[in-house]
Design an enzyme around this catalytic site. Structure first.
Site, short mmCIF file in Angstrom:
data_model
loop_
_atom_site.label_atom_id
_atom_site.label_comp_id
_atom_site.label_asym_id
_atom_site.label_seq_id
_atom_site.Cartn_x
_atom_site.Cartn_y
_atom_site.Cartn_z
N ASP A 86 0.82 -1.21 0.00
CA ASP A 86 0.00 0.00 0.00
C ASP A 86 0.86 1.28 0.00
O ASP A 86 2.10 1.21 -0.05
CB ASP A 86 -0.91 -0.07 1.24
N ASP B 71 -9.87 3.73 -3.62
CA ASP B 71 -10.64 2.54 -3.21
C ASP B 71 -12.03 2.47 -3.83
O ASP B 71 -12.69 3.48 -4.07
CB ASP B 71 -10.78 2.51 -1.69
C1 GLA Z 1 -5.95 1.35 1.38
C2 GLA Z 1 -6.09 0.37 0.23
C3 GLA Z 1 -7.22 -0.60 0.53
C4 GLA Z 1 -6.91 -1.35 1.82
C5 GLA Z 1 -6.69 -0.36 2.96
C6 GLA Z 1 -6.15 -1.03 4.22
O1 GLA Z 1 -7.06 2.17 1.49
O2 GLA Z 1 -6.31 1.05 -0.96
O3 GLA Z 1 -7.41 -1.51 -0.53
O4 GLA Z 1 -5.79 -2.15 1.63
O5 GLA Z 1 -5.75 0.65 2.61
O6 GLA Z 1 -5.94 -0.15 5.27
#
Ligand code: GLA
Length: 393
Positions: free
Chosen positions: A141, A196
């Site tokens: 990430d 996301d």
């Molecule tokens: C980010 C990523 C998500 C998930 C969260 C976890 O937002 O884009 O897909 O992995 O972190 O905290």
């Protein structure tokens, strides 16, 4: 000597993802509320539901698997002993015993997005730990990365994985901020291309300082990226929201369009409790075959008129997938004359040639033959639904 010099150019592990990776990830449903029990039950269900047979190979634990601190003596990451009382190797062994592959999550920054220890400065050490757990997939990430250069950070982790010696699919999760499609082809097997996803058909949901995208909002951001995708290097429009509360038509559309885009298919629902309808969508072998087609071509939007979109994807043996998608909230009439329209994938120099070839037309979701391209197609597409066809010679 020759082998050595080839090695030094080829940074990532070769051929780990010839087709878009498929699996399950904990985040969309469970966030950090994960456990050994959840993993074991999900692994069992991947097998008994037919998902494993349909191609869902990777079981990936997202954020929240670690303790809040590294080991004070060794600096190693520690699996949360309450969530994973037998340690991560035991969890990994269980997943492997089911014929599945296992993945974990961390972050290029000092902390993960949920505040657990990040990998910044520990890349080689963490890679060795993951190899010792026997993991097969790492999602990496991009939170808490102030002052860090994305290309350098992801390249370092990719090299660390390579040095640890265990083939591990490297999934970059940098949200498209630094255009990973331009530089990550040799760094990882897939890269997130947007922020996301949410269980929302269209638009954006705002949560204070943070927002998440609807399915169609993400689709709109993929159009210009298709040239960067192909075997072993995929655009990743994020994990699936199928089974997470949208109506069936929207779930079907989401799954269809992810397949048209040759997207990784990473389920994000609680598969222990999914309905028969959700299971049927996720395991539809003919839709999955479109996604997993060996050519690995990301489909393209051919037409977009009055909220009715027409998508095409070239497939092996001269076949094509065609998807009519109604984004509006009223039924729409799709009409297509295969002979007068001129459909060409300019990038790959492949044309649909209904003037010289008569293709058989198959309705993929309805599971029935639908004539040939000798005749125009006319159909009513319900709101937020699709007509997904496969044309074959
Ligand atoms: C980010 C990523 C998500 C998930 C969260 C976890 O937002 O884009 O897909 O992995 O972190 O905290």
């Amino acid at each position: 000597m020759l082998a050595c010099s080839i090695q030094s150019f080829a940074q990532k592990f070769e051929n780990l993802a010839p087709t878009p990776p498929m699996g399950w990830n904990s985040w969309n449903t469970f966030q950090t509320k994960i456990s050994e029990k959840l993993v074991m039950e999900t692994a069992d269900m991947l097998v008994s539901s037919g998902m494993k047979d349909a191609g869902y190979t990777y079981l990936v634990l997202d954020d929240g698997w670690m303790s809040m601190q590294r080991d004070s003596k060794t600096g190693d990451l520690i699996a949360d002993p309450e969530k994973f009382p037998h340690g991560m190797k035991a969890v990994s062994d269980y997943v492997h015993s089911k014929g599945l592959k296992f993945g974990l999550y961390n972050c290029a920054g000092t902390k993960t997005c949920a505040g657990y220890p990040g990998t910044r400065g520990y890349e080689y050490q963490d890679a060795r730990l993951y190899a010792s757990f026997g993991i097969d997939y790492l999602k990496f990430d991009w939170c808490n990365t102030d002052g860090i250069n994305a290309k350098e950070a992801y390249t370092t982790m990719s090299k660390a994985l390579k040095a640890a010696g265990r083939p591990i699919v490297f999934s970059l999760c940098e949200w498209g901020n630094n255009k990973p499609w331009e530089w990550a082809g040799n760094v990882g097997q897939l890269w997130r291309s947007t922020g996301d996803i949410n269980n929302l058909f269209d638009g954006i949901k705002t949560y204070g300082t943070w927002h998440a995208n609807g399915v169609m909002t993400i689709v709109d951001l993929q159009d210009t990226l298709r040239k960067y995708a192909g075997p072993n290097h995929w655009n990743d429009p994020d994990m699936l929201e199928v089974g997470n509360g949208m109506p069936l038509s929207e779930d079907r559309t989401h799954f269809s369009i992810w397949s048209m885009m040759a997207a990784p298919l990473i389920a994000g629902n609680d598969i222990r409790k999914m309905t028969k309808e959700t299971q049927a969508i996720l395991t539809d072998k003919e839709v999955i075959a479109i996604d997993q087609d060996v050519l690995g071509i990301q489909g393209f939007k051919y037409a977009d008129q009055d909220s009715l979109q027409t998508w095409f994807k070239p497939l092996k043996n001269g076949d094509w997938a065609v998807c009519f998608l109604n984004r509006s909230s009223v039924p729409k009439r799709a009409h297509f004359n295969w002979k007068t329209e001129s459909v060409t994938d300019d990038l790959n120099h492949i044309s649909l040639n209904a003037n010289t070839i008569t293709y058989k037309v198959y309705n993929v979701w309805a599971k029935k033959e639908a004539g040939t391209t000798a005749k125009d197609i006319s159909a009513t597409i319900l709101p937020h639904d699709v007509l997904l066809l496969r044309l074959s010679k």
